[in-house]
Design a protein around this motif. Structure first.
Motif, PDB file in Angstrom:
ATOM      1  N   ALA A 129       0.890  -1.238   0.050  1.00  0.00           N
ATOM      2  CA  ALA A 129       0.099   0.021  -0.141  1.00  0.00           C
ATOM      3  C   ALA A 129       0.980   1.330  -0.035  1.00  0.00           C
ATOM      4  O   ALA A 129       1.137   1.939   1.083  1.00  0.00           O
ATOM      5  CB  ALA A 129      -0.797  -0.094   1.207  1.00  0.00           C
ATOM      6  N   LEU A 130       1.381   1.601  -1.051  1.00  0.00           N
ATOM      7  CA  LEU A 130       2.308   2.878  -1.355  1.00  0.00           C
ATOM      8  C   LEU A 130       1.610   3.732  -1.880  1.00  0.00           C
ATOM      9  O   LEU A 130       0.532   4.067  -2.173  1.00  0.00           O
ATOM     10  CB  LEU A 130       3.344   2.295  -2.154  1.00  0.00           C
ATOM     11  N   ARG A 131       2.649   4.750  -2.031  1.00  0.00           N
ATOM     12  CA  ARG A 131       2.047   6.133  -2.616  1.00  0.00           C
ATOM     13  C   ARG A 131       1.616   5.816  -4.044  1.00  0.00           C
ATOM     14  O   ARG A 131       2.419   5.042  -5.075  1.00  0.00           O
ATOM     15  CB  ARG A 131       3.078   7.261  -2.775  1.00  0.00           C
ATOM     16  N   ASN A 132       0.813   6.390  -4.737  1.00  0.00           N
ATOM     17  CA  ASN A 132      -0.022   5.986  -6.020  1.00  0.00           C
ATOM     18  C   ASN A 132       0.927   6.205  -7.178  1.00  0.00           C
ATOM     19  O   ASN A 132       0.936   5.316  -8.247  1.00  0.00           O
ATOM     20  CB  ASN A 132      -1.227   6.760  -6.067  1.00  0.00           C
ATOM     21  N   ASP A 133       1.686   7.323  -7.203  1.00  0.00           N
ATOM     22  CA  ASP A 133       2.481   7.369  -8.392  1.00  0.00           C
ATOM     23  C   ASP A 133       3.788   6.443  -8.352  1.00  0.00           C
ATOM     24  O   ASP A 133       4.568   6.543  -9.526  1.00  0.00           O
ATOM     25  CB  ASP A 133       2.816   8.899  -8.559  1.00  0.00           C
ATOM     26  N   MET A 134       3.851   5.688  -7.579  1.00  0.00           N
ATOM     27  CA  MET A 134       5.210   4.815  -7.365  1.00  0.00           C
ATOM     28  C   MET A 134       4.473   3.214  -7.601  1.00  0.00           C
ATOM     29  O   MET A 134       5.438   2.360  -7.294  1.00  0.00           O
ATOM     30  CB  MET A 134       6.043   4.862  -6.148  1.00  0.00           C
ATOM     31  N   ASP A 135       3.263   3.133  -8.133  1.00  0.00           N
ATOM     32  CA  ASP A 135       2.629   1.858  -8.279  1.00  0.00           C
ATOM     33  C   ASP A 135       3.211   0.780  -9.244  1.00  0.00           C
ATOM     34  O   ASP A 135       3.067  -0.263  -9.277  1.00  0.00           O
ATOM     35  CB  ASP A 135       1.355   1.871  -8.227  1.00  0.00           C
ATOM     36  N   GLY A 136       3.676   1.684 -10.261  1.00  0.00           N
ATOM     37  CA  GLY A 136       4.378   1.171 -11.621  1.00  0.00           C
ATOM     38  C   GLY A 136       3.419   0.047 -12.400  1.00  0.00           C
ATOM     39  O   GLY A 136       3.384  -0.798 -12.883  1.00  0.00           O
ATOM     40  N   ALA A 137       1.979   0.879 -12.683  1.00  0.00           N
ATOM     41  CA  ALA A 137       0.992   0.254 -13.273  1.00  0.00           C
ATOM     42  C   ALA A 137       0.551   1.077 -14.522  1.00  0.00           C
ATOM     43  O   ALA A 137      -0.726   1.757 -14.464  1.00  0.00           O
ATOM     44  CB  ALA A 137      -0.191  -0.104 -12.287  1.00  0.00           C
ATOM     45  N   PRO A 138       1.320   1.265 -15.573  1.00  0.00           N
ATOM     46  CA  PRO A 138       0.803   1.791 -16.580  1.00  0.00           C
ATOM     47  C   PRO A 138      -0.458   1.282 -17.186  1.00  0.00           C
ATOM     48  O   PRO A 138      -0.697   0.089 -17.155  1.00  0.00           O
ATOM     49  CB  PRO A 138       1.827   1.785 -17.766  1.00  0.00           C
ATOM     50  N   PRO A 139      -1.310   2.021 -17.815  1.00  0.00           N
ATOM     51  CA  PRO A 139      -1.322   3.700 -17.772  1.00  0.00           C
ATOM     52  C   PRO A 139      -1.775   4.446 -16.554  1.00  0.00           C
ATOM     53  O   PRO A 139      -2.041   5.564 -16.832  1.00  0.00           O
ATOM     54  CB  PRO A 139      -2.199   3.980 -19.022  1.00  0.00           C
ATOM     55  N   ALA A 140      -2.302   3.721 -15.643  1.00  0.00           N
ATOM     56  CA  ALA A 140      -2.842   4.391 -14.435  1.00  0.00           C
ATOM     57  C   ALA A 140      -2.052   5.334 -13.596  1.00  0.00           C
ATOM     58  O   ALA A 140      -2.449   6.331 -13.204  1.00  0.00           O
ATOM     59  CB  ALA A 140      -3.389   3.453 -13.428  1.00  0.00           C
ATOM     60  N   THR A 141      -0.605   4.939 -13.668  1.00  0.00           N
ATOM     61  CA  THR A 141       0.203   5.994 -12.622  1.00  0.00           C
ATOM     62  C   THR A 141       1.394   6.408 -13.344  1.00  0.00           C
ATOM     63  O   THR A 141       2.232   7.420 -12.708  1.00  0.00           O
ATOM     64  CB  THR A 141       0.456   4.867 -11.379  1.00  0.00           C
ATOM     65  N   GLN A 142       1.580   5.751 -14.487  1.00  0.00           N
ATOM     66  CA  GLN A 142       2.790   6.290 -15.069  1.00  0.00           C
ATOM     67  C   GLN A 142       2.979   5.830 -16.461  1.00  0.00           C
ATOM     68  O   GLN A 142       2.226   4.903 -16.811  1.00  0.00           O
ATOM     69  CB  GLN A 142       4.322   5.674 -14.512  1.00  0.00           C
ATOM     70  N   SER A 143       3.795   6.413 -17.333  1.00  0.00           N
ATOM     71  CA  SER A 143       4.235   5.883 -18.730  1.00  0.00           C
ATOM     72  C   SER A 143       4.923   4.675 -18.627  1.00  0.00           C
ATOM     73  O   SER A 143       5.632   4.668 -17.475  1.00  0.00           O
ATOM     74  CB  SER A 143       4.633   6.977 -19.637  1.00  0.00           C
ATOM     75  N   GLY A 144       4.863   3.819 -19.614  1.00  0.00           N
ATOM     76  CA  GLY A 144       5.881   2.629 -19.548  1.00  0.00           C
ATOM     77  C   GLY A 144       7.296   3.317 -19.661  1.00  0.00           C
ATOM     78  O   GLY A 144       7.496   4.242 -20.283  1.00  0.00           O
ATOM     79  N   VAL A 145       8.446   2.638 -18.714  1.00  0.00           N
ATOM     80  CA  VAL A 145       9.582   2.989 -19.012  1.00  0.00           C
ATOM     81  C   VAL A 145      10.286   2.497 -20.228  1.00  0.00           C
ATOM     82  O   VAL A 145      10.314   1.243 -20.444  1.00  0.00           O
ATOM     83  CB  VAL A 145      10.412   2.538 -17.738  1.00  0.00           C
ATOM     84  N   ARG A 146      10.854   3.453 -20.993  1.00  0.00           N
ATOM     85  CA  ARG A 146      11.200   3.098 -22.444  1.00  0.00           C
ATOM     86  C   ARG A 146      12.488   2.417 -22.420  1.00  0.00           C
ATOM     87  O   ARG A 146      13.239   2.481 -21.362  1.00  0.00           O
ATOM     88  CB  ARG A 146      11.336   4.341 -23.240  1.00  0.00           C
ATOM     89  N   ALA A 147      12.918   1.439 -23.376  1.00  0.00           N
ATOM     90  CA  ALA A 147      14.043   0.868 -23.452  1.00  0.00           C
ATOM     91  C   ALA A 147      15.296   1.854 -23.456  1.00  0.00           C
ATOM     92  O   ALA A 147      14.994   2.798 -24.274  1.00  0.00           O
ATOM     93  CB  ALA A 147      14.257  -0.070 -24.798  1.00  0.00           C
ATOM     94  N   GLY A 148      16.297   1.740 -22.598  1.00  0.00           N
ATOM     95  CA  GLY A 148      17.385   2.529 -22.554  1.00  0.00           C
ATOM     96  C   GLY A 148      17.029   3.494 -21.551  1.00  0.00           C
ATOM     97  O   GLY A 148      18.166   4.409 -21.052  1.00  0.00           O
ATOM     98  N   SER A 149      15.942   3.717 -20.871  1.00  0.00           N
ATOM     99  CA  SER A 149      15.936   4.602 -19.771  1.00  0.00           C
ATOM    100  C   SER A 149      15.620   4.111 -18.376  1.00  0.00           C
ATOM    101  O   SER A 149      15.693   2.733 -18.213  1.00  0.00           O
ATOM    102  CB  SER A 149      14.552   5.288 -20.203  1.00  0.00           C
ATOM    103  N   ASN A 150      15.834   4.942 -17.565  1.00  0.00           N
ATOM    104  CA  ASN A 150      15.682   4.522 -16.136  1.00  0.00           C
ATOM    105  C   ASN A 150      14.491   5.227 -15.359  1.00  0.00           C
ATOM    106  O   ASN A 150      14.146   6.400 -15.838  1.00  0.00           O
ATOM    107  CB  ASN A 150      17.065   4.880 -15.207  1.00  0.00           C
ATOM    108  N   PHE A 151      13.936   4.567 -14.430  1.00  0.00           N
ATOM    109  CA  PHE A 151      12.959   5.267 -13.453  1.00  0.00           C
ATOM    110  C   PHE A 151      13.218   4.895 -12.104  1.00  0.00           C
ATOM    111  O   PHE A 151      13.360   3.849 -11.666  1.00  0.00           O
ATOM    112  CB  PHE A 151      11.520   5.069 -13.921  1.00  0.00           C
ATOM    113  N   THR A 152      13.163   5.914 -11.168  1.00  0.00           N
ATOM    114  CA  THR A 152      13.373   5.471  -9.906  1.00  0.00           C
ATOM    115  C   THR A 152      12.004   5.486  -8.946  1.00  0.00           C
ATOM    116  O   THR A 152      11.316   6.574  -9.053  1.00  0.00           O
ATOM    117  CB  THR A 152      14.346   6.370  -9.054  1.00  0.00           C
ATOM    118  N   TYR A 153      11.900   4.427  -8.476  1.00  0.00           N
ATOM    119  CA  TYR A 153      10.475   4.129  -7.557  1.00  0.00           C
ATOM    120  C   TYR A 153      11.033   4.652  -5.995  1.00  0.00           C
ATOM    121  O   TYR A 153      11.765   3.992  -5.623  1.00  0.00           O
ATOM    122  CB  TYR A 153      10.040   2.888  -7.713  1.00  0.00           C
ATOM    123  N   ARG A 154      10.305   5.535  -5.605  1.00  0.00           N
ATOM    124  CA  ARG A 154      10.727   5.918  -4.336  1.00  0.00           C
ATOM    125  C   ARG A 154       9.385   5.905  -3.052  1.00  0.00           C
ATOM    126  O   ARG A 154       8.534   6.604  -3.453  1.00  0.00           O
ATOM    127  CB  ARG A 154      11.447   7.244  -4.120  1.00  0.00           C
TER     128      ARG A 154
END
Length: 548
Positions: A120-145
């Motif tokens: 039960a974490l903060r919503n924008d860190m849930d990692g569920a595209p398209p609800a909370t973020q765009s998918g992380v593209r190949a070659g890119s990084n994203f930090t979940y905090r």
């Protein structure tokens, strides 16, 4: 721009603008209302209230192609976290902050994410595209905090397409600094159904399944004119010619209009489709997919992992079903198991011979070990095959790979008969909202949906299930299908019935209704879906969204 990115942009716009639609449910209207943004002030305020230790664990999770050793000389080309499956366990204490950087090194144009299943974490860190973020593209990084405020057994995996059915998963253990259980040792056991890089890929499996059983020997994709619509004028029984985005890309966009490579001339292939899997425990049809292997901690039964210990030791076993289409009946030969937790939350202790664990579920059990060599067997329910690990506390000959201890046919207690521990049972409170969540669809057209509507964020008329912060909410899962579905709610832990266990994933049997209660105390926009990876990808998803 592919479909997943269109949906991500659309939903991000909805979140920023605060525009949305009310759920088409029994106690909501069709008027528009503002929705809480996944990164809005309400989410930040909820995060500030979470208990914290001040410690931060910084880790990097690399998603990349890998060649993994499954044992007995069997290797598979797959995708994995940091080159192994299961991925490296993450372990923190309740109140710690996790700063996990996802490094996407998957093939070009492959987007991915990490969903922290059960937290039960903060919503924008849930990692569920398209609800909370765009998918992380190949070659890119994203930090979940985020803060990990509830101790328990969890795991993490992608939430895009059918990537879960590759090797992209790993345990996440949140320890209780005031642990009430007494035990000597701990063993984390991850179960999985495996075919990637052996008989095909998950994308090929889905391409075949989505043709439905109605396409067998028909020479064409089936059309079921009575099937539900996706809201765009396309009959859901006929997906022929529909391209929803890159097959390696994301979300509902994981579908491709290209046929399975195994399809030939006159009719539909059944290279991957499983026929005749039947289980009374699951109410009939047990699953959709043929798997050549069932793994326990990444090993095949012919070359199992061995847990070494000593007689008399009390072991806490954390069981995680990371599979995509298989429920497992789990037993430890020569032992009874004491159930202590389900989906991270404590229950009143209950002794059983075996457990039935659906996809996405977790159970913690205690066992006092006898002297010898004992099989931990994960029977693929209804599929007549097993996964295996061994417990060795002394001398003795290891059992055969196909061993089936008598405990598998002993006392199996369903989750509905467990009771929440006193300190986590929901307080008595009037229910403010009731939502009927009908599970619909069939294998004939492979048109799985919720309330007859296939989840599609590209459709601006799609109606989320809306709740308000502070409400007590009841969800009635009404299974109108002839298959079972493990229903998972993100960002919350619900309670089965009045005093049942606290869970985030629950098995709903065919033609049955399961009612769950939860308090709307974690604002944002949250996915609700079947944790059969293929059912969810076909459309059995919905959005539970907080009104602003």
């Amino acid at each position: 721009m592919n479909a997943i990115n269109r949906r991500s942009v659309l939903l991000a716009g909805l979140g920023i603008a605060g525009a949305g639609a009310l759920a088409a449910c029994s106690n909501t209207s069709d008027s528009t209302a503002a929705l809480v943004s996944p990164s809005g002030s309400a989410v930040a305020a909820a995060e500030k209230k979470r208990p914290r230790t001040g410690r931060t664990h910084e880790v990097t999770v690399v998603a990349a192609p890998a060649r993994v050793d499954l044992g007995a000389g069997i290797t598979a080309r797959t995708w994995a976290f940091s080159g192994q499956t299961p991925g490296k366990e993450l372990r923190v204490s309740a109140g710690d902050q996790l700063a996990a950087t996802l490094s996407n090194q998957l093939p070009d144009k492959t987007t991915t994410s990490v969903h922290w299943h059960g937290i039960a974490l903060r919503n924008d860190m849930d990692g569920a595209p398209p609800a909370t973020q765009s998918g992380v593209r190949a070659g890119s990084n994203f930090t979940y905090r985020f803060l990990t405020d509830a101790p328990g057994t969890y795991f993490f995996h992608p939430h895009i397409g059918v990537q879960l059915d590759r090797g992209l998963y790993a345990p996440l253990i949140v320890e209780d600094p005031k642990e009430p259980l007494s035990y000597d040792e701990e063993w984390v056991v991850v179960l999985d159904d495996w075919l990637d890089g052996v008989t095909g890929t998950p994308d090929e499996v889905f391409a075949e399944l989505r043709q439905g059983m109605g396409g067998m020997n028909s020479g064409r994709t089936p059309t079921d004119s009575s099937g539900p619509s996706d809201g765009s004028g396309h009959d859901m029984g006929n997906m022929s010619g529909m391209s929803m985005g890159s097959s390696t890309g994301g979300g509902m966009g994981g579908m491709s209009s290209s046929p399975s490579p195994s399809s030939s001339g006159g009719g539909m292939s059944t290279r991957f489709m499983l026929m005749g899997a039947d289980s009374p425990l699951l109410g009939g049809d047990a699953g959709d997919v043929k798997y050549p292997y069932h793994l326990v901690n990444g090993r095949v039964p012919a070359d199992p992992q061995v847990f070494g210990s000593k007689p008399g030791k009390r072991v806490r076993i954390r069981l995680i079903n990371a599979g995509s289409d298989t429920a497992y009946r789990v037993a430890l030969g020569g032992h009874r198991l004491t159930v202590t937790h389900t989906d991270g939350y404590p229950v009143r202790h209950q002794q059983v011979d075996a457990l039935l664990i659906g996809m996405g579920e977790r159970y913690d059990v205690l066992a006092t070990l006898e002297d010898g060599v004992f099989p931990l067997v994960a029977l693929a329910e209804g599929k007549n095959t097993t996964g295996l690990a061994l417990v060795r506390t002394g001398s003795g000959t290891a059992p055969e790979a196909g061993v089936r201890p008598k405990e598998l046919n002993g006392m199996i207690m369903p989750a509905s008969r467990l009771k929440a521990a006193d300190d986590v049972r929901l307080a008595s409170k009037k229910v403010d909202q009731v939502h009927r969540v009908e599970l619909t669809g069939s294998m004939m057209a492979y048109n799985w949906a919720i309330n007859g509507k296939r989840f599609d964020m590209a459709d601006p008329t799609a109606h989320p299930i809306t709740v308000e912060q502070g409400q007590r909410v009841r969800l009635d899962f009404v299974n109108r299908t002839t298959m079972w579905h493990p229903m998972h709610l993100h960002g919350h832990t619900y309670q089965l019935g009045g005093g049942g266990p606290r869970k985030d994933t629950a098995i709903v049997l065919p033609k049955k209704t399961v009612s769950v209660l939860f308090d709307a105390d974690n604002p944002g926009q949250w996915m609700l879906h079947c944790h059969n990876a293929y059912h969810g990808e076909a459309g059995m998803m919905a959005l539970v969204a907080y009104q602003g």
